[in-house]
Design a protein around this motif. Structure first.
Motif, PDB file in Angstrom:
ATOM      1  N   MET A  72     -50.029  46.913  34.320  1.00  0.00           N
ATOM      2  CA  MET A  72     -50.780  45.988  35.158  1.00  0.00           C
ATOM      3  C   MET A  72     -50.239  44.562  35.027  1.00  0.00           C
ATOM      4  SD  MET A  72     -53.140  45.007  37.171  1.00  0.00           S
ATOM      5  CE  MET A  72     -54.101  43.564  37.566  1.00  0.00           C
ATOM      6  N   ILE A  73     -50.028  44.109  33.785  1.00  0.00           N
ATOM      7  CA  ILE A  73     -49.537  42.747  33.556  1.00  0.00           C
ATOM      8  C   ILE A  73     -48.141  42.593  34.137  1.00  0.00           C
ATOM      9  CG2 ILE A  73     -48.792  41.126  31.782  1.00  0.00           C
ATOM     10  CD1 ILE A  73     -51.130  42.145  30.073  1.00  0.00           C
ATOM     11  N   ARG A  74     -47.273  43.543  33.795  1.00  0.00           N
ATOM     12  CA  ARG A  74     -45.893  43.461  34.296  1.00  0.00           C
ATOM     13  C   ARG A  74     -45.860  43.514  35.815  1.00  0.00           C
ATOM     14  NH1 ARG A  74     -40.743  47.229  32.409  1.00  0.00           N
ATOM     15  NH2 ARG A  74     -39.340  46.582  34.081  1.00  0.00           N
ATOM     16  N   GLN A  75     -46.674  44.371  36.409  1.00  0.00           N
ATOM     17  CA  GLN A  75     -46.692  44.489  37.866  1.00  0.00           C
ATOM     18  C   GLN A  75     -47.148  43.187  38.522  1.00  0.00           C
ATOM     19  OE1 GLN A  75     -49.134  47.688  39.374  1.00  0.00           O
ATOM     20  NE2 GLN A  75     -49.072  46.924  41.464  1.00  0.00           N
ATOM     21  N   LYS A  76     -48.224  42.597  37.985  1.00  0.00           N
ATOM     22  CA  LYS A  76     -48.757  41.376  38.586  1.00  0.00           C
ATOM     23  C   LYS A  76     -47.779  40.213  38.442  1.00  0.00           C
ATOM     24  CE  LYS A  76     -51.839  39.241  40.871  1.00  0.00           C
ATOM     25  NZ  LYS A  76     -52.076  39.622  42.276  1.00  0.00           N
ATOM     26  N   ILE A  77     -47.204  40.057  37.266  1.00  0.00           N
ATOM     27  CA  ILE A  77     -46.233  38.979  37.082  1.00  0.00           C
ATOM     28  C   ILE A  77     -45.006  39.215  37.951  1.00  0.00           C
ATOM     29  CG2 ILE A  77     -44.634  37.939  35.413  1.00  0.00           C
ATOM     30  CD1 ILE A  77     -46.803  38.136  33.322  1.00  0.00           C
ATOM     31  N   GLY A  78     -44.618  40.474  38.082  1.00  0.00           N
ATOM     32  CA  GLY A  78     -43.492  40.799  38.947  1.00  0.00           C
ATOM     33  C   GLY A  78     -43.751  40.403  40.395  1.00  0.00           C
TER      34      GLY A  78
ATOM     35  N   ASN B  59     -45.872  38.058  41.421  1.00  0.00           N
ATOM     36  CA  ASN B  59     -45.888  36.593  41.484  1.00  0.00           C
ATOM     37  C   ASN B  59     -44.472  36.023  41.423  1.00  0.00           C
ATOM     38  OD1 ASN B  59     -48.697  36.659  41.541  1.00  0.00           O
ATOM     39  ND2 ASN B  59     -48.914  36.268  39.341  1.00  0.00           N
ATOM     40  N   LEU B  60     -43.648  36.604  40.569  1.00  0.00           N
ATOM     41  CA  LEU B  60     -42.268  36.147  40.422  1.00  0.00           C
ATOM     42  C   LEU B  60     -41.500  36.338  41.725  1.00  0.00           C
ATOM     43  CD1 LEU B  60     -40.318  35.008  38.264  1.00  0.00           C
ATOM     44  CD2 LEU B  60     -39.780  37.360  37.632  1.00  0.00           C
ATOM     45  N   LYS B  61     -41.697  37.466  42.350  1.00  0.00           N
ATOM     46  CA  LYS B  61     -41.022  37.749  43.622  1.00  0.00           C
ATOM     47  C   LYS B  61     -41.448  36.741  44.696  1.00  0.00           C
ATOM     48  CE  LYS B  61     -40.295  41.523  46.961  1.00  0.00           C
ATOM     49  NZ  LYS B  61     -40.853  40.872  48.169  1.00  0.00           N
ATOM     50  N   ARG B  62     -42.740  36.462  44.757  1.00  0.00           N
ATOM     51  CA  ARG B  62     -43.257  35.528  45.756  1.00  0.00           C
ATOM     52  C   ARG B  62     -42.712  34.110  45.523  1.00  0.00           C
ATOM     53  NH1 ARG B  62     -47.927  37.148  45.438  1.00  0.00           N
ATOM     54  NH2 ARG B  62     -48.741  35.754  43.827  1.00  0.00           N
ATOM     55  N   ILE B  63     -42.648  33.696  44.260  1.00  0.00           N
ATOM     56  CA  ILE B  63     -42.124  32.362  43.942  1.00  0.00           C
ATOM     57  C   ILE B  63     -40.641  32.276  44.290  1.00  0.00           C
ATOM     58  CG2 ILE B  63     -41.564  30.814  42.017  1.00  0.00           C
ATOM     59  CD1 ILE B  63     -44.244  31.797  40.751  1.00  0.00           C
ATOM     60  N   ARG B  64     -39.899  33.314  43.974  1.00  0.00           N
ATOM     61  CA  ARG B  64     -38.469  33.300  44.288  1.00  0.00           C
ATOM     62  C   ARG B  64     -38.231  33.240  45.793  1.00  0.00           C
ATOM     63  NH1 ARG B  64     -36.678  37.738  39.671  1.00  0.00           N
ATOM     64  NH2 ARG B  64     -36.227  36.206  38.012  1.00  0.00           N
ATOM     65  N   GLU B  65     -39.090  33.883  46.553  1.00  0.00           N
ATOM     66  CA  GLU B  65     -38.968  33.814  48.010  1.00  0.00           C
ATOM     67  C   GLU B  65     -39.224  32.395  48.506  1.00  0.00           C
ATOM     68  OE1 GLU B  65     -41.768  36.760  49.216  1.00  0.00           O
ATOM     69  OE2 GLU B  65     -40.333  38.433  49.048  1.00  0.00           O
TER      70      GLU B  65
END
Length: 232
Positions: A1-7, A9-15
């Protein structure tokens, strides 16, 4: 759950980084994301590492030193918060880049310690572009006057400049601060005759990093947006 959520968020920020870089005529690869772990739980930090993110930023020297000992692997630790001279020897062995060199006295201490250890420390000079009394950083005029002294210090590699924008309801109001840092960088680089090009501009956080990128940021320091949807 933690890894998925941070992943996610990370993808959205990189976009968003990619889009902002495009608006400034650059590509997303020109901008590095420093994931701020100041308030992050250890398993959140581990999730970032597991997702392949290696540039992590800490505000507190003691916490940076502690976490550098707790997490194995090739992590680039960035010190982004205030550094007292009596903490220099604590962070130098584990810090890839110090963003917050805010005085010539601090720079001299880093230079002395790095020289004694036979290393070269990468640093950014923190500039108080906004002129707010509550903020750390060199006044632009002071930096101009001391620039030759900074450049002459051994065992220090001055990679660029850093600033903190004022708190604001809208990111657009910070644009002039970011532009001011870029213009000061260009001025100092020209004054060095090309010997100190200052390629890095560390500016922009969760609330204003897109404007910072549009104005030339190469390093953005993002914390809270990475951990949205997680509870402590």
């Amino acid at each position: 759950m933690i890894r998925q959520k941070i992943g996610e968020n990370l993808k959205r920020i990189r976009e968003r980084i990619e889009a902002a870089a495009g608006r400034s005529g650059r590509c997303g690869e020109d901008v590095s994301l420093v994931a701020v772990t100041k308030y992050a739980e250890n398993d959140w930090v581990q999730a970032l590492f597991d997702l392949g993110h290696r540039a992590l930023g800490e505000s507190r020297p003691q916490q940076l030193a502690r976490r550098a000992g707790e997490f194995s692997g090739e992590i680039e630790w960035h010190l982004i918060g205030h550094l007292q001279r009596n903490k220099v020897d604590l962070v130098l062995p584990v810090t890839s880049q110090i963003h917050s060199v805010d005085s010539l006295r601090l720079a001299r201490k880093i230079s002395d310690s790095a020289t004694k250890s036979g290393t070269t420390q990468a640093v950014l000079l923190e500039v108080n572009v906004s002129g707010e009394e509550a903020k750390d950083g060199l006044a632009p005029l002071t930096l101009r006057e001391q620039w030759s002294e900074f450049r002459g210090l051994p065992s220090i590699q001055i990679d660029g400049l850093m600033t903190m924008a004022p708190r604001s309801d809208g990111s657009e109001s910070t644009r002039s601060v970011f532009r001011g840092l870029r213009e000061l960088r260009d001025e100092l680089a020209e004054a060095s005759g090309g010997e100190c090009p200052l390629p890095e501009l560390s500016m922009g956080m969760s609330g204003d990093f897109e404007v910072a990128i549009e104005e030339g940021a190469t390093l953005v320091r993002i914390g809270s947006s990475l951990y949205e949807g997680l509870s402590r």
